[in-house]
Design a protein around this motif. Sequence first.
Motif, short mmCIF file in Angstrom:
data_model
loop_
_atom_site.label_atom_id
_atom_site.label_comp_id
_atom_site.label_asym_id
_atom_site.label_seq_id
_atom_site.Cartn_x
_atom_site.Cartn_y
_atom_site.Cartn_z
N GLU A 111 0.80 -1.23 0.00
CA GLU A 111 0.00 0.00 0.00
C GLU A 111 0.83 1.27 0.00
O GLU A 111 0.34 2.34 -0.32
N SER A 112 2.11 1.20 0.37
CA SER A 112 2.95 2.40 0.36
C SER A 112 4.24 2.11 -0.39
O SER A 112 4.70 0.97 -0.46
N GLU A 113 4.83 3.16 -0.94
CA GLU A 113 6.08 2.98 -1.69
C GLU A 113 7.23 2.61 -0.76
O GLU A 113 8.14 1.89 -1.17
N GLU A 114 7.18 3.07 0.48
CA GLU A 114 8.23 2.69 1.43
C GLU A 114 8.22 1.17 1.66
O GLU A 114 9.27 0.53 1.72
N LEU A 115 7.02 0.58 1.76
CA LEU A 115 6.93 -0.87 1.90
C LEU A 115 7.38 -1.56 0.61
O LEU A 115 8.05 -2.59 0.66
N ASN A 116 7.01 -1.00 -0.54
CA ASN A 116 7.48 -1.56 -1.81
C ASN A 116 9.00 -1.61 -1.86
O ASN A 116 9.59 -2.61 -2.30
N ILE A 167 2.65 6.22 -8.65
CA ILE A 167 1.27 6.65 -8.89
C ILE A 167 0.24 5.86 -8.08
O ILE A 167 -0.89 6.30 -7.93
N HIS A 168 0.63 4.71 -7.55
CA HIS A 168 -0.33 3.90 -6.80
C HIS A 168 -0.23 4.11 -5.28
O HIS A 168 -0.99 3.50 -4.53
N ASP A 169 0.70 4.94 -4.85
CA ASP A 169 0.78 5.32 -3.43
C ASP A 169 -0.09 6.56 -3.25
O ASP A 169 0.26 7.65 -3.68
N GLN A 221 1.12 14.54 -5.30
CA GLN A 221 2.21 15.52 -5.42
C GLN A 221 3.03 15.33 -6.70
O GLN A 221 3.90 16.14 -7.02
N LEU A 222 2.76 14.28 -7.45
CA LEU A 222 3.64 13.91 -8.55
C LEU A 222 3.53 14.86 -9.74
O LEU A 222 2.44 15.28 -10.12
N VAL A 223 4.68 15.17 -10.32
CA VAL A 223 4.74 15.88 -11.60
C VAL A 223 5.61 15.02 -12.51
O VAL A 223 6.84 15.03 -12.41
N PRO A 224 4.99 14.25 -13.41
CA PRO A 224 5.77 13.32 -14.22
C PRO A 224 6.61 14.02 -15.27
O PRO A 224 6.40 15.20 -15.59
N HIS A 225 7.60 13.29 -15.80
CA HIS A 225 8.38 13.79 -16.93
C HIS A 225 7.49 13.94 -18.16
O HIS A 225 6.43 13.33 -18.25
N GLU A 226 7.97 14.73 -19.11
CA GLU A 226 7.24 14.91 -20.37
C GLU A 226 7.42 13.69 -21.26
O GLU A 226 8.49 13.09 -21.31
N ALA A 227 6.34 13.34 -21.96
CA ALA A 227 6.42 12.26 -22.94
C ALA A 227 6.94 12.81 -24.27
O ALA A 227 6.74 13.99 -24.56
N PRO A 228 7.62 11.96 -25.07
CA PRO A 228 7.91 10.55 -24.80
C PRO A 228 9.01 10.39 -23.75
O PRO A 228 9.98 11.14 -23.73
N PHE A 229 8.81 9.40 -22.85
CA PHE A 229 9.75 9.15 -21.78
C PHE A 229 11.07 8.63 -22.35
O PHE A 229 11.08 7.72 -23.17
N CYS A 260 -6.89 -6.24 -11.17
CA CYS A 260 -6.27 -5.08 -10.48
C CYS A 260 -7.09 -3.83 -10.81
O CYS A 260 -6.57 -2.85 -11.33
N PHE A 261 -8.38 -3.89 -10.49
CA PHE A 261 -9.28 -2.79 -10.85
C PHE A 261 -8.85 -1.44 -10.27
O PHE A 261 -8.90 -0.43 -10.99
N PRO A 262 -8.41 -1.35 -9.01
CA PRO A 262 -7.97 -0.04 -8.51
C PRO A 262 -6.79 0.51 -9.30
O PRO A 262 -6.73 1.71 -9.59
N ALA A 263 -5.85 -0.35 -9.68
CA ALA A 263 -4.68 0.10 -10.44
C ALA A 263 -5.09 0.55 -11.84
O ALA A 263 -4.62 1.59 -12.33
N VAL A 264 -5.98 -0.21 -12.49
CA VAL A 264 -6.49 0.18 -13.81
C VAL A 264 -7.20 1.53 -13.71
O VAL A 264 -7.02 2.41 -14.56
N ASP A 265 -7.98 1.72 -12.67
CA ASP A 265 -8.73 2.96 -12.45
C ASP A 265 -7.78 4.15 -12.35
O ASP A 265 -8.01 5.21 -12.96
N VAL A 266 -6.68 3.98 -11.60
CA VAL A 266 -5.68 5.05 -11.45
C VAL A 266 -5.05 5.38 -12.80
O VAL A 266 -4.94 6.55 -13.20
N VAL A 267 -4.62 4.35 -13.51
CA VAL A 267 -3.91 4.56 -14.77
C VAL A 267 -4.79 5.24 -15.81
O VAL A 267 -4.37 6.19 -16.48
N LEU A 268 -6.04 4.79 -15.93
CA LEU A 268 -6.92 5.33 -16.97
C LEU A 268 -7.45 6.72 -16.63
O LEU A 268 -8.10 7.35 -17.46
N LYS A 269 -7.15 7.20 -15.44
CA LYS A 269 -7.53 8.58 -15.08
C LYS A 269 -6.34 9.53 -15.11
O LYS A 269 -6.46 10.70 -14.73
#
Length: 373
Positions: free
Chosen positions: A90-95, A135-137, A143-151, A322-331
């Motif tokens: 559930e957290s990136e620190e645990l990951n 993105i899943h934490d 707070q995230l500001v991703p890099h510009e595409a194309p990565f 992985c419906f919660p993960a799909v939900d995050v990505v598609l939004k």
Amino acid sequence: MEQEPIALIVGVTGMVGVALAEALKNPTVLGGPWQVYGVSRHPLPSWFPSSYLDKHIILDTLNKENTHKTLAPLSSCITHVFWLAISVNESEELNISYNSTMLSNVLDTLTSGSPNSKLKHVTLQTGTQQYMGPIHDLALSVQLVPHEAPFREDYPRLNFPNFYHALEDIVASYPKYFTYSIHRASIIIGASSRSYYNSLLSLSIYALICKYENYPFRYPGNKFSWEHFWDMSDARLLAEQQIWASVTNKAKNQAFNCTNGDVFTWKMLWRVLCDVFDVEFVPFDENEKFHFVNFMKDKGQVWDKIVEENGLYKTKMEEVTCFPAVDVVLKLEIQHVCSMNKSREFGFHGYANTLASIEPWVERLRQMKILPK
């Protein structure tokens, strides 16, 4: 005479693990013939072809003592490690903690017998969170500001905790023992019931439940993702790139994006899914509020019925989606596209047609009896 290469695939029952084991057993594979050892936490599922492996090892790599006991006797023969394992928390620190422990336990064991260790190369599969952040934490994602595409692979690391960074630092810390390569995947498509982030299987089950219950097959994302460009990574392509990097001197100690090399919009892909599952295409309506995760929350019993009525391999919806993960990505409101220029410049020219690959992968899931025909 040089030793025949022996691959240890850690995470062999996931989408890329299956594709990699199959590819390494191809008579024309680079660097072959290979012996293939596979590691998974649980026994092989009935859909996994036993011919893909010379040896299967059941092991929880979080357990240091068991990892050493099980893998130390193999340190004098394993030449290549293909790291596909992942622990999602559930957290990136645990990951960071769990995934670092798993990888360190395996690599420490396989190098502890030096100079008898035969380990030459480690491939490490990561992904586009390298460019977007965790993105899943939920605590960090706002707070995230991703890099510009194309990565691009030479983008600096984002200043957020990221278990991919930790894993990269671990493999780079063994310069006396082996070379390595990093393989950054996009959304992976393949065939398995044992991959945590399995978007194709999740969307397939969603489509089948909509069809069974006569619900509209609505797009769960936002208008931005519906209309803008995305890319994917075919599991077979990831396997191909990892094998190439493991036997190509120029690719050693490098990071590579690995995507199909084309782009699509979710609007285009949604039409493909509708055709494959014979459901009506419903245009996206941004005024219609649809809570995807809540909608799927109580559909487990419907999936149980579909499994039972079609004599499928026994799965529980909650364990293979992985419906919660799909939900995050598609939004997300970014163009999710990687550059493949570096990979091509280094000599890897593999590609896949994303939209044309959906139906064959669904057919493979049907042949494995994970999805109904």
